[in-house]
Structures are given as C-alpha cells and as structure tokens.
Design an enzyme around this catalytic site. Structure first.
Site, mmCIF file in Angstrom:
data_model
loop_
_atom_site.group_PDB
_atom_site.id
_atom_site.type_symbol
_atom_site.label_atom_id
_atom_site.label_comp_id
_atom_site.label_asym_id
_atom_site.label_seq_id
_atom_site.Cartn_x
_atom_site.Cartn_y
_atom_site.Cartn_z
ATOM 1 N N GLU A 36 0.876 -1.156 0.000
ATOM 2 C CA GLU A 36 0.000 0.000 0.000
ATOM 3 C C GLU A 36 0.923 1.218 0.000
ATOM 4 O O GLU A 36 1.801 1.322 0.854
ATOM 5 C CB GLU A 36 -0.860 -0.019 1.277
ATOM 6 C CG GLU A 36 -1.966 0.981 1.231
ATOM 7 C CD GLU A 36 -2.741 1.064 2.543
ATOM 8 O OE1 GLU A 36 -2.641 0.141 3.372
ATOM 9 O OE2 GLU A 36 -3.433 2.072 2.712
ATOM 10 N N ARG A 262 5.083 -12.422 10.182
ATOM 11 C CA ARG A 262 5.812 -11.237 9.775
ATOM 12 C C ARG A 262 7.130 -11.141 10.516
ATOM 13 O O ARG A 262 7.300 -11.690 11.591
ATOM 14 C CB ARG A 262 4.987 -9.963 9.926
ATOM 15 C CG ARG A 262 4.200 -9.828 11.175
ATOM 16 C CD ARG A 262 3.183 -8.685 11.111
ATOM 17 N NE ARG A 262 3.769 -7.384 10.839
ATOM 18 C CZ ARG A 262 3.269 -6.531 9.935
ATOM 19 N NH1 ARG A 262 2.210 -6.862 9.230
ATOM 20 N NH2 ARG A 262 3.817 -5.373 9.762
ATOM 21 N N LYS A 272 4.459 0.839 9.474
ATOM 22 C CA LYS A 272 4.531 2.115 8.756
ATOM 23 C C LYS A 272 3.945 3.249 9.584
ATOM 24 O O LYS A 272 4.444 4.361 9.561
ATOM 25 C CB LYS A 272 3.815 1.997 7.412
ATOM 26 C CG LYS A 272 4.711 1.382 6.339
ATOM 27 C CD LYS A 272 4.028 1.353 4.991
ATOM 28 C CE LYS A 272 3.036 0.243 4.916
ATOM 29 N NZ LYS A 272 2.462 0.059 3.588
#
Ligand code: ATP
Ligand code: MG
Length: 557
Positions: A36, A262, A272
C-alpha cells in the site's frame, strides 16, 4: 539474483507450490508483492519481496508489483516512486507487470453491482459508530442493520447515487450481506465501499467512492491470475471473506492465499504507522535516516542489497511469531561486507605523533592489501611521513600490562609500516595530551625488528600531511529497549544516543575520490559508507556496522 535466492526449499509455501506444479499440467506460478503506497518500505517488506520474487524466480514463474492504492487519504506518489526504487535496489524486476488496484476500480464497481443484483450486498446508512455497536464482539453476535433488507432495486439506485456524488462523505456505505452472527467478525457484513472525497494519486477526482482493501485485494489477485497470494498472518482471519468473494463473483481465476509470520526485529519498529510518526515528529532526519529500518535507511547506512537478501534467506517462512534479534541482521551485514568492502585506514579521534628520528620531508609509500579476505582485491599505496595521527584510544598514559598499544616507553607496530616507541608525551596547559614524540626502528619494516624482538600490538595510522578530514556519524540502536513500547509508550523507549557525530576524523588519502554509497572497512574500527552529504569540501561517512561479532559468537557457543 539467483545465487542468493536459491531454493531453501522446505518451507510450507514452497512445498505447497511444488505439489501444485506436480498435480497440474502446463501451470505456472504467479505471485505478487502488493504494497500500500502509504509509506516507505521497511526490512519486513524485504522478507515479503524476497519471498514473492524469489519463488517466482525459483519456479520459473513471475511476480507482479501491485500497488494496493485504495485509500487516497493516506497515499502519495512519493511513496509509489520510493517503493519502486527499493524493490529494484533489492535486485528484483517486475518487468512489464506493474499494476495498481486503481486500474481495477471500474471492474470492482461492476462486481459490487453484481453482488447487489445477487442480493449479496446492501447500502447501509448507519454511522461508523453505530456500525461498530451493531457489529458485536468476539463473544457476542452482531445485530442486523435496519437497512439490511432493502430491495435490490433500491440498493442499486442508492449505490449508483453514491458513485454520482449525491451523498456526503461517510453518509452511506455498501456492505456485503453475509452473516452478522458469524464467529468470524470479518464476515459480519463487511464494508465494501465508502464515500470519500480525496484526490487519488492516479485517478484524481474521478471517484468519490473507494473500495475497501478487503474488497479490492483478493479480486485484484484474481484479475491478475495470481496463483499463490502470500501475505502475513494478520490476514488469516480475512481468508474466509476473500474466499467468499471469489466464490460469489464471476472472477477469471481463483488465487489461494497462504499466510506466514511477519518479521519483527528487536530495538526497532516495523510498522509504517509508527515509522511515519518518527519522521513527521522529527525523531529522525527522514525516511532514509540511517537509523531507520526502512530499505532507504539501510541503503543510506551502507548496507548492500546482497546483505539484506542474505539476512532474509536465513529467516524461517512459517507460522510461528517471533522476534529476530537485530544482531542477526548486523551479523549478516558484517559477513557480507567482510568480502565486499575494501580496507582503509582512518582515525576517528586523532592524536598527533611525531617520529623524531624519521627524516623531515621524507615520504615512503607502503603497499597495502585492499582486502586480505579476497584473493584478487589488489593493493593500494599508503603514504608514510614524519608526522602521523593515531587513534587516541590506542594510547594510555598509565596503561595496564596487557595494553599492547602506545604508552610511555611502549613499542607498537604501525600497520604496513614501522615499529615505533613512545619517548615523550606533550601536554597543553590543561594537562591534555596533545602530541606524542616517538622514535621508529628503521629495520622494522613489514613486521620484523632489528634484533628479533617481538612487538605485539598493531595499530592503524594516517600520515598527517596526506590525510583527509572527515565527519563520521556513528549509529546505535534507534530504541534502547529490545521491544519498544512493551511497557509504555513506544517513543519513551527511543535511544537518546542513537546518533553520535565525530567531526575530527582523518582518513587515508585514497578516500579522496570515494563516491556516495561506497562502503569500506576502516581497519580496527568498523564498516563505513560514504554518505550523500559528502561534497567536494567534506567527506561524510556513516558507520554501517561495527566489527564486533557478538551474535556469531553466541550462535557458536
Ligand atoms: P505495516 O504494518 O508496516 O503498515 P503493511 O502490512 O500494512 O505493513 P503493506 O504495504 O500492506 O504494509 O505490505 C505489503 C506486503 O508486505 C504485505 O503482503 C504484507 O503482508 C507484507 N509485510 C508487511 N510487513 C511485513 C513484515 N514485517 N514481515 C513480512 N512481511 C511484511
Ligand atoms: Mg497493509
């Protein structure tokens, strides 16, 4: 690429792909990396990039780069450009397969109408807060919205009006009609479209309704005929929803989603949202601050892409959550640079040494190996003269017995050059040592001595007349706590000493032409890269990583 992304082979995703290839005919593997564009990529993304592009390489398939640009409120062109640059820098090539979820806005809209026509979607007028209330909790079922039973015609008309801009932002949403009592909250009539007037980086003001990530993501995969849709574990609970869309819609293919854990690293944050906060609030100098775990930060710090790939190749691809020690990353960087970075001599904290019995005006050049760990790395010439600098840490006025460096009357070897003995210490009015007067043994070139005595210590040095000044930026962990925010606010755990600037460095002459991005090992000091702040007037270097190898030792113990 291929030498570092060899099939490590046995993880559950590659195993699934192998059986997929064995049971089908003429099938190929298509993966994608779907960022994204709402921030810069970090080292966690590198895990996903290496996995997706690596698998495509290993199984002769292909990997798409697709921007999941469904939220114009947070997305920017700057991020799109930075992501492309970072993926390329890591060594991967999407070829002609660059896509955007926004390429599919019209198709997604059609599919939303399709769901309405099938009685599987409805327009809801509940406010965001009411919807939250109606959704229920993990232990309580949700309740149906009073608008859930609108007719197909009414839903169609309202949704078309939503697109036409007849309603205010947030006034209505389109929801899937699945099951408000589902044990999986993702299936409690999730939102498919919301009204949002924000300029989109690619579609401008063409749309005032935007699909949610959940509605766009799986269908984008299906449009691109992605075979293996790899994502992180937080999407595991979304899979039933993605599968529901794929089942209900006339999509051209049926991607299968696999979730892996992750990457989390100690002493940093990989989110982020938190990284943006560090940048916007000025806790770091920017996205590419060398303390940041971003790809651009690592690049600026001097970490080569090969070291990042090597690090990632050592990570387990599995379902277990776990935090990797940042020392493991540092270990991989050191390992890689050991054979890829040439040696240089540079003094961070200079102490002047005058060699009294060395002729004034004389200059000798010594041949220095560029990299003893690499056979054909060649040599360079290092000039030597009467006045040199050594590191202040290599001198002690009152040294303990085992200090094999300079002290009153002590002898030490200068790397590549002669043995010198400290004869006199010169101090200023404050008692600070400002200079050492030494003598050298003219017979001691190359490590020998005139009478065969052993000189144990070897130190680095720079000829004063030939050296060039530099600024060094020494980095430490961005967060002093291994798990930032574990016991309080993330920002409270920032390391106040994560940057130390040294202005007085002096480096050997050969660094004069070093270009930004080049990385060297400063002998006995660490690995340093040339920072882009370097200009004709000033050399600026970043400490990429120190020389200590604690992680490696720990692994062997
Ligand atoms: P963040 O939480 O940092 O915002 P994200 O998951 O929202 O990350 P995306 O741009 O959506 O960021 O991520 C693109 C891809 O990278 C996704 O498939 C995501 O699962 C993967 N990814 C993101 N963070 C990590 C990580 N720490 N380790 C492995 N893969 C990751
Ligand atoms: Mg995401």
């Amino acid at each position: 690429m291929s030498e570092t992304t060899e099939p490590t082979g046995q993880d559950f995703i590659r195993t699934a792909i192998r059986s997929y290839l064995e049971t089908g005919t003429n099938r190929s593997v298509i993966t994608r990396f779907p960022p994204e564009p709402n921030g810069y990529l970090h080292i966690g993304h590198a895990k996903s990039i290496c996995l997706n592009f690596g698998i495509a390489d290993e199984f002769s398939g292909r990997c798409h780069l697709r921007f999941d640009d469904t939220n114009p409120a947070k997305e920017e062109l700057e991020y799109i450009e930075s992501i492309k640059r970072d993926v390329s820098w890591l060594g991967f090539d999407w070829g002609e397969h660059l896509y955007y979820a926004s390429d599919y806005f019209e198709q997604l809209y059609e599919w939303a109408l399709y769901l309405i026509d099938e009685g599987l979607a409805y327009v809801d007028d509940l406010s965001a807060e009411e919807m939250r209330e109606f959704r229920g909790t993990l232990t309580e079922p949700g309740r149906n919205s009073p608008h859930r039973d609108r007719s197909i015609d009414e839903n169609r008309a309202l949704f078309e009006q939503m697109r036409a801009g007849d309603f205010d932002d947030g006034a209505k949403v389109l929801r899937a009609k699945i099951d408000m009592a589902s044990g999986n909250i993702n299936l409690r009539d999730p939102v498919l479209y919301r009204i949002l007037r924000a300029e989109h980086p690619r579609t401008g003001n063409a749309w005032c309704i935007y699909p949610t990530y959940d509605f766009a993501h799986g269908q984008s995969d299906a449009i691109e005929e992605i075979t293996h849709s790899l994502c992180t574990l937080e999407f595991e609970d979304h899979r039933p929803l993605y599968d529901w869309f794929i089942e209900k819609l006339p999509v051209p293919s049926e991607p299968k989603q696999y979730e892996f854990s992750r990457l989390e690293l100690t002493h940093t944050v990989l989110s982020k949202r938190k990284l943006i906060q560090l940048v916007q609030e000025g806790h770091v100098k920017g996205w590419d601050d060398p303390r940041m775990p971003t790809i651009s930060g690592l690049r600026r710090r001097g970490v080569p892409p090969g070291a990042v790939r090597d690090f990632v190749s050592r990570l387990a691809i599995g379902k277990n959550k776990g935090t990797v020690e940042i020392e493991m990353l540092e270990f991989c960087i050191r390992e890689y640079l050991n054979t890829h970075a040439e040696r240089r001599m540079a003094v961070l904290n200079p102490l002047k040494v005058v060699i009294e019995n060395y002729p004034e005006g004389q200059v000798e050049e010594f041949e220095a190996k560029n990299n003893p760990a690499v056979e054909d790395a060649g040599t360079r010439k290092v000039p030597f003269s009467r006045v040199i600098y050594v590191d202040r840490d290599d001198f002690m006025e009152d040294p303990p017995k085992k200090f094999f460096r300079l002290g009153p009357g002590r002898e030490v070897r200068l790397r590549f050059a002669y043995a010198i003995t400290c004869a006199e210490i010169v101090k200023d009015a404050n008692g600070e040592v400002t200079e050492l007067r030494c003598t050298y043994d003219p017979e001691s070139k190359g490590g020998k001595t005139s009478d065969g005595r052993k000189v144990k210590g070897v130190i680095h040095w720079v000829s004063a007349e030939h050296g060039i000044p530099f600024e060094a930026r020494l980095y430490d962990h961005l967060f002093r706590e291994a798990e930032p925010g574990k016991s309080g606010e993330v920002l409270d755990d920032l390391n106040p000493n994560s940057l130390e600037v040294v202005m007085e460095g002096i480096a050997e002459q050969s660094l004069f032409n070093a270009a930004p991005g080049e990385v060297f090992q400063f002998e006995r000091t660490g690995y340093f890269s040339v920072d882009p702040d370097t200009d004709g007037k000033r050399l600026v270097v970043n400490r990429t990583v120190g020389l200590r190898d604690t992680w490696g030792k720990m692994q062997k113990a």
